[in-house]
Design a protein around this motif. Sequence first.
Motif, PDB file in Angstrom:
ATOM      1  N   LEU A  28      -6.509   5.165   8.142  1.00 37.05           N
ATOM      2  CA  LEU A  28      -5.475   5.792   7.325  1.00 37.05           C
ATOM      3  C   LEU A  28      -5.284   5.062   6.011  1.00 37.05           C
ATOM      4  CD1 LEU A  28      -3.219   6.300  10.363  1.00 37.05           C
ATOM      5  CD2 LEU A  28      -4.235   8.131   9.031  1.00 37.05           C
ATOM      6  N   LEU A  29      -6.269   4.243   5.656  1.00 37.76           N
ATOM      7  CA  LEU A  29      -6.270   3.544   4.370  1.00 37.76           C
ATOM      8  C   LEU A  29      -5.169   2.518   4.234  1.00 37.76           C
ATOM      9  CD1 LEU A  29      -6.977   6.400   1.831  1.00 37.76           C
ATOM     10  CD2 LEU A  29      -8.492   4.592   2.530  1.00 37.76           C
ATOM     11  N   GLN A  30      -4.584   2.108   5.356  1.00 41.20           N
ATOM     12  CA  GLN A  30      -3.533   1.094   5.275  1.00 41.20           C
ATOM     13  C   GLN A  30      -4.153  -0.294   5.437  1.00 41.20           C
ATOM     14  OE1 GLN A  30      -0.273   2.068   4.571  1.00 41.20           O
ATOM     15  NE2 GLN A  30      -1.321   4.014   4.271  1.00 41.20           N
ATOM     16  N   TYR A  31      -5.020  -0.647   4.484  1.00 40.16           N
ATOM     17  CA  TYR A  31      -5.730  -1.915   4.604  1.00 40.16           C
ATOM     18  C   TYR A  31      -4.806  -3.128   4.688  1.00 40.16           C
ATOM     19  CZ  TYR A  31      -9.993   0.707   3.638  1.00 40.16           C
ATOM     20  OH  TYR A  31     -11.021   1.586   3.700  1.00 40.16           O
ATOM     21  N   ASP A  54      -5.150   1.773  11.378  1.00 40.53           N
ATOM     22  CA  ASP A  54      -4.678   1.479  10.026  1.00 40.53           C
ATOM     23  C   ASP A  54      -5.791   1.662   9.009  1.00 40.53           C
ATOM     24  OD1 ASP A  54      -2.034   0.993  10.386  1.00 40.53           O
ATOM     25  OD2 ASP A  54      -2.248  -1.156  10.721  1.00 40.53           O
ATOM     26  N   ILE A  55      -6.988   1.204   9.366  1.00 39.42           N
ATOM     27  CA  ILE A  55      -8.106   1.322   8.432  1.00 39.42           C
ATOM     28  C   ILE A  55      -8.422   2.794   8.192  1.00 39.42           C
ATOM     29  CG2 ILE A  55     -10.579   0.898   8.131  1.00 39.42           C
ATOM     30  CD1 ILE A  55     -10.169  -1.763   9.519  1.00 39.42           C
ATOM     31  N   ALA A 105       0.847  -1.186   0.000  1.00 41.50           N
ATOM     32  CA  ALA A 105       0.000   0.000   0.000  1.00 41.50           C
ATOM     33  C   ALA A 105       0.877   1.227   0.000  1.00 41.50           C
ATOM     34  CB  ALA A 105      -0.875   0.002   1.236  1.00 41.50           C
ATOM     35  N   ASP A 106       0.420   2.267  -0.675  1.00 42.09           N
ATOM     36  CA  ASP A 106       0.990   3.571  -0.378  1.00 42.09           C
ATOM     37  C   ASP A 106      -0.149   4.402   0.184  1.00 42.09           C
ATOM     38  OD1 ASP A 106      -0.421   4.437  -2.583  1.00 42.09           O
ATOM     39  OD2 ASP A 106       1.262   4.013  -3.910  1.00 42.09           O
ATOM     40  N   GLU A 107      -0.018   5.722   0.116  1.00 39.89           N
ATOM     41  CA  GLU A 107      -0.938   6.520   0.904  1.00 39.89           C
ATOM     42  C   GLU A 107      -2.412   6.284   0.571  1.00 39.89           C
ATOM     43  OE1 GLU A 107      -0.872  10.989   2.418  1.00 39.89           O
ATOM     44  OE2 GLU A 107       0.879  10.214   1.385  1.00 39.89           O
ATOM     45  N   PHE A 108      -2.722   6.115  -0.696  1.00 42.10           N
ATOM     46  CA  PHE A 108      -4.133   5.961  -1.062  1.00 42.10           C
ATOM     47  C   PHE A 108      -4.499   4.684  -1.698  1.00 42.10           C
ATOM     48  CE2 PHE A 108      -3.617  10.341  -1.056  1.00 42.10           C
ATOM     49  CZ  PHE A 108      -4.537  10.592  -0.098  1.00 42.10           C
TER      50      PHE A 108
END
Lengths: 283, 421
Positions: free
Chosen positions: A249-252, A246-247, A38-41
């Motif tokens: 911040l979109l770090q699924y 994490d969720i 993952a990256d930021e988005f």
Amino acid sequence: MRRANLNSWLLAAPLTGVLVVFLILPILLITAVSFWTADEFSFRPDFQFGNYEYLFGSAVAWKVFGLTFMMTVIVWALTLVIGFTIAFFLAFHVRTQKWQMALFLLTTIPFWTSNIIRMISWIPLLGKNGLVNQTLIGAGVINEPLQWLLYSSFSVCLAFVHLYTLFMVVPIFNTMMRIDKSLIEAARDGGASGFQILTNIIIPLSKPGIMIGSIFVIALVMSDFVTTRFMSGSQLANVGRLISNDIGLLQYPSAAATAVVLLITVLLIIGAMLRLVDIRKEL
Amino acid sequence: MSKMRYSRRNILKGGAAAVAASAFPAPMIWAQNIKDVVLRQAGTGVSAFNEVAAKVKEDLGFTLEMTALDSDAVTQRAATQPDSYDIADIEYWICKKVWPTGNLQAMDISKIANYDKIAGTFRDGKLTPDSVIAQGTAPHTVGFVEGPGSTTFATQDSGWMTLIPTIYNADTLGIRPDLIGRPIDSWAELLNPEFKGKASILDISSIGIMDMAMVCEAMGEVTYADKGNMTTEEIDKTIGIFMEAKKNGQFRAFWKSFDESVNLMASGEVVIQSMWSPAITAVRAQGVPCVYQPLKEGYRSWGGGIGLSAGLSGLPLDAAYEYINWYLSGWVGGFLMRQGYYSAVPETSKLFMSEDEWGFWYEGKAATGDILSPSGTVIEKAGAVRDGGSFLDRMGKVACWNSVMDENQYMVRKWNEFIAA
């Protein structure tokens, strides 16, 4: 023979289907995502162990897992003692079935409101200027308000115990009600003391209930995030909060990796407990 | 009421509309169609007021559905679910994160009637011709793109805006003067051991890190080249100082939502904390003294605006432009000003405020009568002066803007460690 076989397969099929679609598939999906990058988005399919490496390499993650365990053990012990005592009282001290049921229903009354309300309602009670502190100061027991009552591990524990003791009471009460009363009479006739009856008859025969209750409480406490957040004023973290952060911040993928590790841990604990007691045999 | 029943009034109305439609064909067809338009607006809670949606229905005829989420959730939705909203009501730093995903479309300023009246802060960054541009993601730096479809920000007014500015403010620390009992004039006071167990900071990484930076800089512990774009070393130092303070029991709690900050302050659990302007008003409305304390290092400021989803076209897009023009025409501005925010087009808002209200909220003058909140409760008595003074006093002392850093992911990781530690 073949026909009977087919019939039992067909009978099992709907439940199997539901479990596959709503339990097995999502877990497989989460496991798959935990290897993605993952990256930021965006996150994209991949097969790498970076999420796990970060998790196992992070001192904070270890600490948080440790804290979650500690909390689970404390809450489990407290709910077990309290839940067992209540169930014992209901099953063996209350004489008539009418009263047993009435008192049993009484223990469920707090559960008619939502989880969150039951939790939040502690806050005005335990705060610096809350009821408990005011009473203690008024009674001259303390001069300064007790800080550790709220936004501390104490308040988190308290809320957990309050929220989950019922999950111990119900299954233990259920198994206790099925203990043959003549066993206890026989033991008494044989000269056993009350304590001996408890340790030799009631506890062994209540084991399945204790186990089921324990599984409920352990699974609930280990997977919680909201109680810890509210009752610690966001100052303590458990594994659930790591995942929810994490969720948010979109770090699924990283959340999925933490979820997989948590799932495995809980399964190991429950597996170990089931080794101790064969629930199916005892039910 | 059953939808199947025709009331006399409805039939008369329908008849009148039909007569009018045949008399003035084009515009009335437009007005009929637009009634069916539903615009879905997703945004941070700051400007999601039901009153606004009701007024849209009344003034413009179409339906505005609002969803309020916290900053992280809005960012997430804007970046990953472009079909779930038509209008994104977001902050400028969120825009910086979301714009590169291509989920928003640039807006043509020639369609914005009051564009020339928008405060300078959002156009060239200067509030007054001689003001200095603060650190962080200043709105004008992410306010324009080169043209439709462009994913890079333009350095100056290009005629294509990313967000139409709607609301902004200067944030500082909130304090309980009755429980502190002495003047507070610096961000450094947040970590003063005197307030051990009585301080709080917000648990929203992108905003919290800025409050932290204001504190560390005020303490003289860290000097930043740009607080809005820290190096990893600066992030480590900043978070390190706060982790130490957390270990020493400086913080009572961290808050994430508006109501939590109100409760912490009103109950006296906390006497000094990061806070937002309407939260101060809410504490005061409970009869508890609370001051939005101006500090010598300046304010941490933020600005929000509305952006259009890339998928929006045709009639809904026209409706969205109508909405934007209506937004800037003053009624909402007046409404927001009464909440303690600033409107992007102050001069139109003035038309919708009483002289006393304008004097109190905007000019920093003493109130001549009771100041009411939009819901009608008295929040200030005659003689009261707004904390921090006038618009120019407050917005003129912005030290940094909410921002998103190049090292954002590193910062977020560190922030999570701070919360979990």
